[in-house]
Design a protein around this motif. Structure first.
Motif, short mmCIF file in Angstrom:
data_model
loop_
_atom_site.label_atom_id
_atom_site.label_comp_id
_atom_site.label_asym_id
_atom_site.label_seq_id
_atom_site.Cartn_x
_atom_site.Cartn_y
_atom_site.Cartn_z
N TRP A 104 6.14 -5.85 1.92
CA TRP A 104 6.56 -4.44 1.95
C TRP A 104 5.87 -3.65 0.84
CZ3 TRP A 104 9.02 -0.98 -1.22
CH2 TRP A 104 9.51 0.19 -0.62
N SER A 105 5.86 -4.20 -0.37
CA SER A 105 5.26 -3.51 -1.52
C SER A 105 3.75 -3.34 -1.35
CB SER A 105 5.56 -4.28 -2.81
OG SER A 105 6.94 -4.29 -3.07
N ALA A 106 3.09 -4.38 -0.83
CA ALA A 106 1.64 -4.28 -0.61
C ALA A 106 1.32 -3.17 0.38
CB ALA A 106 1.09 -5.61 -0.13
N LYS A 107 2.22 -2.96 1.34
CA LYS A 107 2.01 -1.91 2.34
C LYS A 107 2.17 -0.51 1.75
CE LYS A 107 3.68 -0.45 6.91
NZ LYS A 107 4.59 -0.80 8.03
N TYR A 108 3.16 -0.34 0.87
CA TYR A 108 3.51 1.01 0.41
C TYR A 108 3.08 1.35 -1.01
CZ TYR A 108 6.08 1.35 4.72
OH TYR A 108 6.41 1.39 6.06
N ASP A 109 2.66 0.37 -1.83
CA ASP A 109 2.19 0.65 -3.18
C ASP A 109 0.68 0.47 -3.22
OD1 ASP A 109 1.57 0.82 -5.88
OD2 ASP A 109 2.64 -1.01 -6.44
N SER A 110 -0.03 1.59 -3.31
CA SER A 110 -1.50 1.51 -3.26
C SER A 110 -2.07 0.77 -4.47
CB SER A 110 -2.09 2.93 -3.19
OG SER A 110 -1.76 3.64 -4.37
N GLN A 111 -1.29 0.62 -5.53
CA GLN A 111 -1.74 -0.08 -6.73
C GLN A 111 -1.19 -1.52 -6.79
OE1 GLN A 111 -3.78 1.71 -9.05
NE2 GLN A 111 -3.76 3.03 -7.26
N SER A 112 -0.55 -1.98 -5.72
CA SER A 112 0.11 -3.29 -5.74
C SER A 112 -0.85 -4.42 -6.10
CB SER A 112 0.72 -3.60 -4.37
OG SER A 112 1.27 -4.90 -4.38
#
Length: 163
Positions: A104-112
């Motif tokens: 989920w975070s990789a999808k929505y956080d461009s800096q993940s």
């Protein structure tokens, strides 16, 4: 400060509420992350995480996770003054939850940071249950997802078929 909850001391038995009350605060999930992804086991190792948890908060969360049966604590065989924290079976059962948070975070956080490991994300996208089982076995045996910064060979061996 999170008071220590007895097993019956929850606001409701709604399944989402129960999970949030047991492991859903920020620090508890980061401790679990540190064990699963970085192989951290001691208080001192948890203190070195980049989020800079306060000592009293770390002590409180470790105690709470142990009370809830998520973590087990045992003396370090090499240094009896230090304790090793490991995930119990109940804690290992949170690995799919943590992996879903990563996706989920990789999808929505461009800096993940997760975006730096495209192989791992591709494997998770293709076979999350299979990856979860391999990660559980690794962590159960004292290993972690990224030993020495690289993806563990037993996870890498899952090779995505169409990637």
């Amino acid at each position: 400060d999170m008071k220590t909850m007895s097993k019956e001391d929850v606001r409701s038995h709604c399944a989402v509420n129960y999970g949030v009350e047991i492991f859903g605060d920020r620090w508890s999930l980061l401790i679990i992350r540190d064990i699963v992804f970085a192989g951290k086991k001691t208080y001192g190792e948890f203190m070195k995480s980049e989020e800079r948890i306060a000592t009293n908060v770390l002590a409180s969360r470790l105690f709470s996770l142990e009370e809830q049966g998520i973590l087990a604590r045992a003396p370090n065989p090499d240094d009896k003054r230090k304790d090793f924290y490991t995930l119990t079976e109940k804690g290992l059962d949170l690995i799919p939850v943590v992996l879903n948070i990563v996706v989920w975070s990789a999808k929505y956080d461009s800096q993940s940071y997760a975006r730096h490991s495209e192989d791992f994300l591709a494997l998770l996208a293709q076979g999350p249950a299979e990856v979860s089982q391999v990660v559980k076995a690794l962590v159960r045996g004292g290993g972690c997802v990224f030993p020495d910064g690289g993806l563990h060979p037993s996870i890498r061996a899952l090779r995505p078929s169409a990637v």
